[in-house]
Every structure is written in C-alpha cells, then in structure tokens.
Enzyme design. Sequence first.
Site, short mmCIF file in Angstrom:
data_model
loop_
_atom_site.label_atom_id
_atom_site.label_comp_id
_atom_site.label_asym_id
_atom_site.label_seq_id
_atom_site.Cartn_x
_atom_site.Cartn_y
_atom_site.Cartn_z
N ARG A 1 8.40 -8.59 3.54
CA ARG A 1 9.03 -7.46 4.22
C ARG A 1 8.09 -6.99 5.30
NH1 ARG A 1 13.36 -8.79 3.05
NH2 ARG A 1 14.88 -7.80 1.68
N GLU B 1 12.18 -4.04 12.64
CA GLU B 1 13.36 -4.89 12.88
C GLU B 1 14.56 -3.99 13.16
OE1 GLU B 1 14.11 -7.81 9.83
OE2 GLU B 1 11.98 -8.21 9.60
N HIS C 1 13.50 -13.33 10.84
CA HIS C 1 13.97 -13.02 9.48
C HIS C 1 15.06 -13.99 9.00
CE1 HIS C 1 14.18 -9.48 6.45
NE2 HIS C 1 14.35 -10.65 5.85
P1 NAD Z 1 10.16 -11.23 -7.20
O1 NAD Z 1 10.55 -9.88 -7.68
O2 NAD Z 1 10.61 -12.42 -7.97
O3 NAD Z 1 8.56 -11.32 -7.05
C1 NAD Z 1 7.77 -10.29 -6.52
C2 NAD Z 1 6.46 -10.26 -7.29
O4 NAD Z 1 5.59 -9.32 -6.66
C3 NAD Z 1 6.61 -9.82 -8.74
O5 NAD Z 1 6.08 -10.81 -9.61
C4 NAD Z 1 5.84 -8.50 -8.83
O6 NAD Z 1 5.19 -8.35 -10.06
C5 NAD Z 1 4.85 -8.66 -7.69
N1 NAD Z 1 4.36 -7.39 -7.15
C6 NAD Z 1 5.03 -6.24 -6.95
N2 NAD Z 1 4.21 -5.32 -6.36
C7 NAD Z 1 3.01 -5.92 -6.20
C8 NAD Z 1 1.78 -5.51 -5.64
N3 NAD Z 1 1.61 -4.29 -5.12
N4 NAD Z 1 0.76 -6.39 -5.64
C9 NAD Z 1 0.91 -7.63 -6.15
N5 NAD Z 1 2.05 -8.09 -6.69
C10 NAD Z 1 3.10 -7.24 -6.70
O7 NAD Z 1 10.67 -11.31 -5.68
P2 NAD Z 1 10.96 -12.61 -4.81
O8 NAD Z 1 12.37 -13.03 -5.01
O9 NAD Z 1 9.85 -13.58 -5.03
O10 NAD Z 1 10.86 -11.97 -3.32
C11 NAD Z 1 9.60 -11.63 -2.78
C12 NAD Z 1 9.77 -10.96 -1.43
O11 NAD Z 1 10.46 -11.82 -0.52
C13 NAD Z 1 10.57 -9.66 -1.43
O12 NAD Z 1 9.92 -8.74 -0.56
C14 NAD Z 1 11.88 -10.03 -0.80
O13 NAD Z 1 12.46 -8.92 -0.18
C15 NAD Z 1 11.41 -11.07 0.20
N6 NAD Z 1 12.47 -11.98 0.68
C16 NAD Z 1 12.48 -12.30 2.01
C17 NAD Z 1 13.44 -13.16 2.50
C18 NAD Z 1 13.47 -13.54 3.95
O14 NAD Z 1 14.54 -13.80 4.48
N7 NAD Z 1 12.33 -13.61 4.62
C19 NAD Z 1 14.41 -13.69 1.63
C20 NAD Z 1 14.37 -13.37 0.28
C21 NAD Z 1 13.38 -12.50 -0.19
#
Ligand code: NAD
Length: 319
Positions: free
Chosen positions: A246, A275, A293
């Site tokens: 993000r 964005e 994105h």
């Molecule tokens: P997820 O919930 O499976 O994994 C996130 C992990 O981050 C979790 O294991 C959580 O414990 C950990 N976490 C939370 N806060 C933390 C911190 N302060 N320090 C360290 N670890 C922390 O999520 P995901 O499906 O793997 O998605 C991850 C990110 O990717 C999200 O921000 C999501 O919005 C983003 N995303 C982006 C796109 C894109 O188009 N670029 C697409 C999908 C998801």
Amino acid sequence: MIKVLANDGISELGVQILKENGFEVNTKKIDQEDLIQKINEENYEVILVRSATKVRKDIIDQCPGIKIIGRGGVGMDNIDVSYAKEKNIHVINTPAASSSSVAELVFAHLFGMVRYLYISNRQMPMEGDTNFKNLKKSYSSGKELSGKTLGIIGFGRIGQEVAKRGIGLGMNIMAHDKFIKEENITLNFYNGDKKTFTIETCELNDLLKNSDFITIHVPKIDDEALIGAEEIGLMKTGAGIVNTSRGGNIDETALMFALDKEKLAYAGLDVFENEPNPSIHLLMHNAISMTPHIGAATLEAQDRIGSELAEQIISIFKK
Ligand code: NAD
C-alpha cells in the site's frame, strides 16, 4: 431465478459458472446514485463489487432483498462489513486469488532493477541508435538475484508466494512478521514433486541490515511509514526495495533522498501515497521501476476471483 449484480465486472469464467448453476448475472455497471433503486426494481439478491462501487449502510438498509455482498479481491474498505453481518447478510471475498500475481510482479520489478530495464527501456527509444555504446556501458554492471538475500516484510499470503519464487531462484530468504514466528513453505514442481522449507521469521532490524533486496507485504500501516529514513539507514548500501503493498508503507521522501544519495540503488513501486496522482518527483525519478497499481491485475487472478466468488455464492444458496 436468483439475480446477481456484478457492478464492477466479473470474469467470463465466473459468469459461466453462475449461469450453469441457474443464476442470472448482470455485468452492466449501475451508477452509485442509482444503485438502491435499481437493486430493488430488478430484485438483485447478490451484489458483487471490486474497489469502485461502495456498499454502505444506506444500501444495506434500503435494499432488504440483498443476501450476499461479494468483493472480488482483498480489501473491504468499500463495504460496511460488520453492519452487513449484523443484518445477516453474507459478506464474501477472495483474499488469496491474486497472491501469485502480486508475487510475480515483485520479481518483474526485481529482475528489471538489477539489469536496469526500467531505465534502459526509457532511453533506448530516444538514444538507442545514436548512443548505443554509452548506453551499453551505463547498464553493464547488472547483478544476479541468485545467491542474494531477499528480505520479506509481512509473511502472509503474498509474502509466502514471494518466498517460494525466491527459493526457486536460489535466494536466501529472511522474513519478518508482526504475528507469524515460523511458516512452512511448500514448493510444488512441474513434475509433481514437492519440497517444504521451514522459514523462521526474524526481527525487522536484522532483516533490514542483512538483505540485498527488500519487499513489503503488510497491510496499510496507518500511523507512520513502516520504512522511513531510520529504517533505510539500517539497510545495506546499494540495496533495492520493492513496495507492492500500500502507498505510504514506504516514506516516499525518505526513499527519494536515499536513492539520490546512492544509499539505495533502486526501488520498485506498484503503489503510491497519493493515488491516483502520485508525486511527479517520484514519477520522474530515474532509479525507480514503476507500475500503476496492477499487482493483482492478471487474467489468471481475474478468473480465480470470478470462479471463487461464484463457488461461494452457489454454496451459500445451497445451504
Ligand atoms: P496477509 O494478511 O495475508 O499478510 C499480511 C501480513 O502482514 C500478515 O501475516 C500480518 O501478520 C503481517 N503484518 C501486519 N502488520 C505488520 C507489521 N506492522 N509488521 C510486520 N508484519 C505485519 O495479506 P496479503 O494478502 O499478503 O497482502 C499484503 C498486502 O498486499 C496488503 O497491503 C494488500 O493490500 C496488498 N495487495 C496489493 C495488491 C496490488 O495490486 N499491488 C494486490 C493485493 C494485495
């Protein structure tokens, strides 16, 4: 016949599965302000959205026929989820459907960085015929990913998919997660073989100090950037960083400063603080590989999203 409104679209595969199971699907977009009236007039029982359409309290209160609200993708910021659940509406999403797509984009940025594709693709059309030898010289100090240390911050769904690909390339994996201490990562090979690796997570500072490349996969951290000047200061000189999570999880000003001072060699960004109008300084920066994105935006992910939503809808109505 149960009617489904897929207001931000759904893949052909999703439509096909729903139709085969006796649902009627409308993929023609209805404007936000007309939604309540149209949902009631046309008797929709399911509304599917991505990030554009908002399903707030007003729709939930005024459309009593809605039984399921579905989000194709992960974040549910555009849906009043707890309010909908209080009203006994099912809220569904597809959190894992795009993890592989995002993980592959991370490597697209990493491979592009280490061989300067992001900048050579900008310069070849302008100077490739007049300045070929100098361009060749400029981009001849590439690196290999293999054998390097990849630091993964946030070891959830996407972070683990990134780890699989890094392991496949022969990278050393370090991972940090606020909640996960250890994870088994299973690689499935083309011939049916499998191999499981157990990865223990480490402290953030250890990861920052020891990684050649860092990639961020945490949710949006609201208070302050997870990676700011202090964290960058701990990183190896000449390291690279990728953010597909993000906007705002990296402090963009601190990042540009570190790139200008050659503390960091390059960065890859799919997400931006402001964005859809990212900072022009960032957009013009010649050490940043950029995409608008598109992490989740592959045809395969769209198909998985469509089919997973369809299967969940079918099973809810079967109960
Ligand atoms: P997820 O919930 O499976 O994994 C996130 C992990 O981050 C979790 O294991 C959580 O414990 C950990 N976490 C939370 N806060 C933390 C911190 N302060 N320090 C360290 N670890 C922390 O999520 P995901 O499906 O793997 O998605 C991850 C990110 O990717 C999200 O921000 C999501 O919005 C983003 N995303 C982006 C796109 C894109 O188009 N670029 C697409 C999908 C998801």
